[in-house]
Design an enzyme around this catalytic site. Structure first.
Site, mmCIF file in Angstrom:
data_model
loop_
_atom_site.group_PDB
_atom_site.id
_atom_site.type_symbol
_atom_site.label_atom_id
_atom_site.label_comp_id
_atom_site.label_asym_id
_atom_site.label_seq_id
_atom_site.Cartn_x
_atom_site.Cartn_y
_atom_site.Cartn_z
ATOM 1 N N GLU A 156 0.857 -1.192 0.000
ATOM 2 C CA GLU A 156 0.000 0.000 0.000
ATOM 3 C C GLU A 156 0.895 1.244 0.000
ATOM 4 O OE1 GLU A 156 -2.743 2.625 3.029
ATOM 5 O OE2 GLU A 156 -2.677 0.456 3.389
ATOM 6 N N ARG A 189 0.219 10.384 0.378
ATOM 7 C CA ARG A 189 0.527 11.486 1.311
ATOM 8 C C ARG A 189 1.621 12.403 0.791
ATOM 9 N NH1 ARG A 189 0.722 7.972 6.968
ATOM 10 N NH2 ARG A 189 -1.265 6.903 6.614
ATOM 11 N N THR A 194 -4.470 6.280 1.554
ATOM 12 C CA THR A 194 -4.820 7.680 1.809
ATOM 13 C C THR A 194 -5.626 8.259 0.641
ATOM 14 O OG1 THR A 194 -2.628 7.789 2.878
ATOM 15 C CG2 THR A 194 -3.950 9.777 2.947
ATOM 16 N N LYS A 200 -10.956 -1.599 6.882
ATOM 17 C CA LYS A 200 -9.755 -1.204 7.617
ATOM 18 C C LYS A 200 -10.193 -0.500 8.903
ATOM 19 C CE LYS A 200 -7.133 2.586 6.571
ATOM 20 N NZ LYS A 200 -5.994 3.396 6.087
#
Length: 206
Positions: free
Chosen positions: A40, A44, A68, A128
């Protein structure tokens, strides 16, 4: 790809922040060499999308996804870059609909019963828990197992190599997310051998 398939490749999904695009491929190869294939890469930093594209293009053994992801535009950009799955810090219908329209797997973030119900209403049952330790960690996951017996979780946020086995021992936890596999200092110095070692440790947790 069915989101639950992500959990079939190993017990830990690394949560990766890439500052320099040129680090993406050697870092991904180092993780794959240690037995970690599902990666992943977060959005960011400005390097996030080009890093995903480079890994998708040059590391065929890696299953790269975008983290994100906060809106439909992010979903489309990540998918175009080659992301095979999407991870969001929370859940919105816009993100869910964008993933469905593109046929890309989504692991949506939740931290409350209401968010779980909203995601489940839209067909998402592998979620998640984020930020896992801050919102209650293992006791919260145990509490959720009663009313949400059909929901599986990937706790992310504050999980460590020491606490990962405790999370993974819960029946409703399929995999954990962890940022410890790609420490900032190792990324900065290009210590790919260390990242491979951390990946080997993570792969052996279960």
């Amino acid at each position: 790809m069915n989101p639950l398939e992500l959990a079939s490749f190993g017990p830990v999904i690394p949560v990766i922040v890439v500052d320099r695009v040129e680090d993406a491929v050697p870092m991904a190869k180092a993780l794959v060499a240690g037995g970690v294939r599902v990666l992943e890469v977060t959005l960011r930093t400005a390097a996030g999308l080009p890093a995903i594209a480079a890994i998708a293009r040059e590391v065929p053994d890696a299953i790269v996804g975008a983290g994100t992801v906060r809106g439909g535009a992010d979903v489309h950009a990540a998918h175009e870059a080659g992301a095979r799955f999407i991870v969001s810090p929370g859940y919105t219908k816009a993100v869910g609909d964008a993933c469905k329209s593109l046929g890309v797997a989504l692991l949506p973030g939740v931290s409350t019963g209401s968010e779980i119900m909203m995601a489940a209403d839209d067909g998402f049952t592998f979620l998640k828990l984020f930020p896992a330790t801050a919102v209650g960690g293992i006791p919260l996951l145990k509490a959720f197992s009663g009313p949400f017996a059909d929901i599986a979780f990937c706790p992310t946020g504050g999980v460590t190599v020491e606490t990962a086995p405790q999370f993974l021992a819960l029946p409703n936890v399929k995999v954990v997310g962890g940022s410890w596999l790609t420490p900032a200092d190792a990324m900065k110095s290009g210590d790919w051998a260390r990242i491979t070692e951390l990946a080997k440790q993570a792969s052996a947790i279960r």
